[in-house]
Design a protein around this motif. Structure first.
Motif, PDB file in Angstrom:
ATOM      1  N   ALA A   1     -27.229  -7.406  22.811  1.00 19.58           N
ATOM      2  CA  ALA A   1     -27.718  -7.482  24.188  1.00 19.58           C
ATOM      3  C   ALA A   1     -28.545  -8.755  24.294  1.00 19.58           C
ATOM      4  CB  ALA A   1     -28.563  -6.261  24.526  1.00 19.58           C
ATOM      5  N   VAL A   2     -28.025  -9.718  25.039  1.00 12.76           N
ATOM      6  CA  VAL A   2     -28.686 -11.012  25.179  1.00 12.76           C
ATOM      7  C   VAL A   2     -29.471 -11.033  26.484  1.00 12.76           C
ATOM      8  CG1 VAL A   2     -28.358 -13.502  25.388  1.00 12.76           C
ATOM      9  CG2 VAL A   2     -26.929 -12.174  23.820  1.00 12.76           C
ATOM     10  N   ASP A   3     -30.743 -11.293  26.357  1.00 10.98           N
ATOM     11  CA  ASP A   3     -31.630 -11.365  27.522  1.00 10.98           C
ATOM     12  C   ASP A   3     -32.023 -12.823  27.732  1.00 10.98           C
ATOM     13  OD1 ASP A   3     -33.275 -10.809  29.606  1.00 10.98           O
ATOM     14  OD2 ASP A   3     -34.900  -9.941  28.405  1.00 10.98           O
ATOM     15  N   THR A   4     -31.468 -13.442  28.760  1.00 13.88           N
ATOM     16  CA  THR A   4     -31.740 -14.852  29.030  1.00 13.88           C
ATOM     17  C   THR A   4     -32.716 -14.982  30.190  1.00 13.88           C
ATOM     18  OG1 THR A   4     -29.797 -14.975  30.472  1.00 13.88           O
ATOM     19  CG2 THR A   4     -29.498 -15.603  28.175  1.00 13.88           C
ATOM     20  N   LYS A   5     -33.563 -16.002  30.083  1.00  9.02           N
ATOM     21  CA  LYS A   5     -34.572 -16.252  31.106  1.00  9.02           C
ATOM     22  C   LYS A   5     -34.516 -17.704  31.548  1.00  9.02           C
ATOM     23  CE  LYS A   5     -37.669 -12.751  29.154  1.00  9.02           C
ATOM     24  NZ  LYS A   5     -39.027 -12.469  28.616  1.00  9.02           N
ATOM     25  N   GLU A   6     -35.082 -17.966  32.683  1.00 12.83           N
ATOM     26  CA  GLU A   6     -35.141 -19.338  33.169  1.00 12.83           C
ATOM     27  C   GLU A   6     -36.121 -20.134  32.319  1.00 12.83           C
ATOM     28  OE1 GLU A   6     -36.188 -19.299  37.245  1.00 12.83           O
ATOM     29  OE2 GLU A   6     -34.272 -18.454  37.918  1.00 12.83           O
ATOM     30  N   ASP A   7     -35.762 -21.390  32.036  1.00 16.81           N
ATOM     31  CA  ASP A   7     -36.646 -22.246  31.241  1.00 16.81           C
ATOM     32  C   ASP A   7     -37.891 -22.624  32.038  1.00 16.81           C
ATOM     33  OD1 ASP A   7     -34.875 -22.115  29.159  1.00 16.81           O
ATOM     34  OD2 ASP A   7     -33.762 -23.903  29.808  1.00 16.81           O
TER      35      ASP A   7
END
Length: 223
Positions: free
Chosen positions: A217-223
């Motif tokens: 489960a990949v949780d990506t966020k804004e840089d």
């Protein structure tokens, strides 16, 4: 290296022989001094290289101990001389970040974005009653290599959490093993998404001993 003749023999030498003898002595002294000087310079150079290398290793271990992006750490260790110790240094940092991975003798061999290979030595502590490497050791080996492959594609704030795994055991694992994972990342979007990685473990004969399938489960966020 000086050549000494008894004084009575030296006195009986002809002028030409005496001159040759003096030349030999002068040459011997010059060679001895040159060797001593070169050895001193060489020794200082070697000691200096060792000291600088040790200080650099300590500095890197200290400054990189809290780094969260494995690929950046690996690339920062790509320095002259330090590169020779890169697998060991990276292994120590990896063990600090993931203490359970230290239960196996794992070293990363190659590492780039989406791709990772490593090797694991065969130790008695990792064996099962059948004198082959334990299934959980193989799973740990595969999960670590697959995890590095996927985290190398993530941003600084992104996270990948293992949600499930499936291991296929093809052959009894003995001796030095290698594992590889080639992960092509999807087009990440902000939020959570599921991705999969596959890790293949081979022995010295290049026979496949195990294949690991991992869901993350990949949780990506804004840089």
């Amino acid at each position: 290296m000086a050549i000494d003749f008894p004084s009575h023999e030296y006195g009986s030498l002809s002028p030409l022989a005496a001159a040759a003898y003096e030349q030999m002595q002068a040459t011997a002294r010059l060679v001895r001094v040159a060797l001593q000087l070169e050895w001193t310079i060489f020794t200082r150079f070697i000691v200096g290289v060792i000291v600088i290398t040790l200080l650099t290793v300590v500095y890197l271990l200290f400054t990189l101990r809290k780094a969260r992006q494995p690929l950046i750490i690996w690339e920062r260790l790509n320095k002259p001389i330090i590169k020779l110790f890169r697998p060991w240094i990276f292994g120590r940092l990896l063990a600090k970040a993931d203490p359970y991975a230290e239960s196996i003798d794992l070293r990363v061999a190659t590492f780039s974005k989406g791709f990772c290979t490593g090797f694991m030595r065969d130790h008695k502590r990792n064996r099962n009653p059948f004198k082959s490497i334990h299934a959980t050791a193989l799973a740990t080996f595969a999960e670590t290599i697959g995890g590095l492959a996927i985290t190398s594609t993530l941003g600084k704030k992104d996270r990948a959490i293992l949600t499930s795994l499936k291991m296929e055991y093809k052959k009894k694992a003995r001796g030095l093993l290698t594992a590889s994972s080639d992960f092509t990342p999807p087009q990440y979007t902000v939020g959570r998404q599921e991705v999969q990685t596959v890790v293949v473990i081979k022995d010295r004969m290049l026979d496949t001993v195990a294949i690991g399938h991992f869901d993350w489960a990949v949780d990506t966020k804004e840089d």
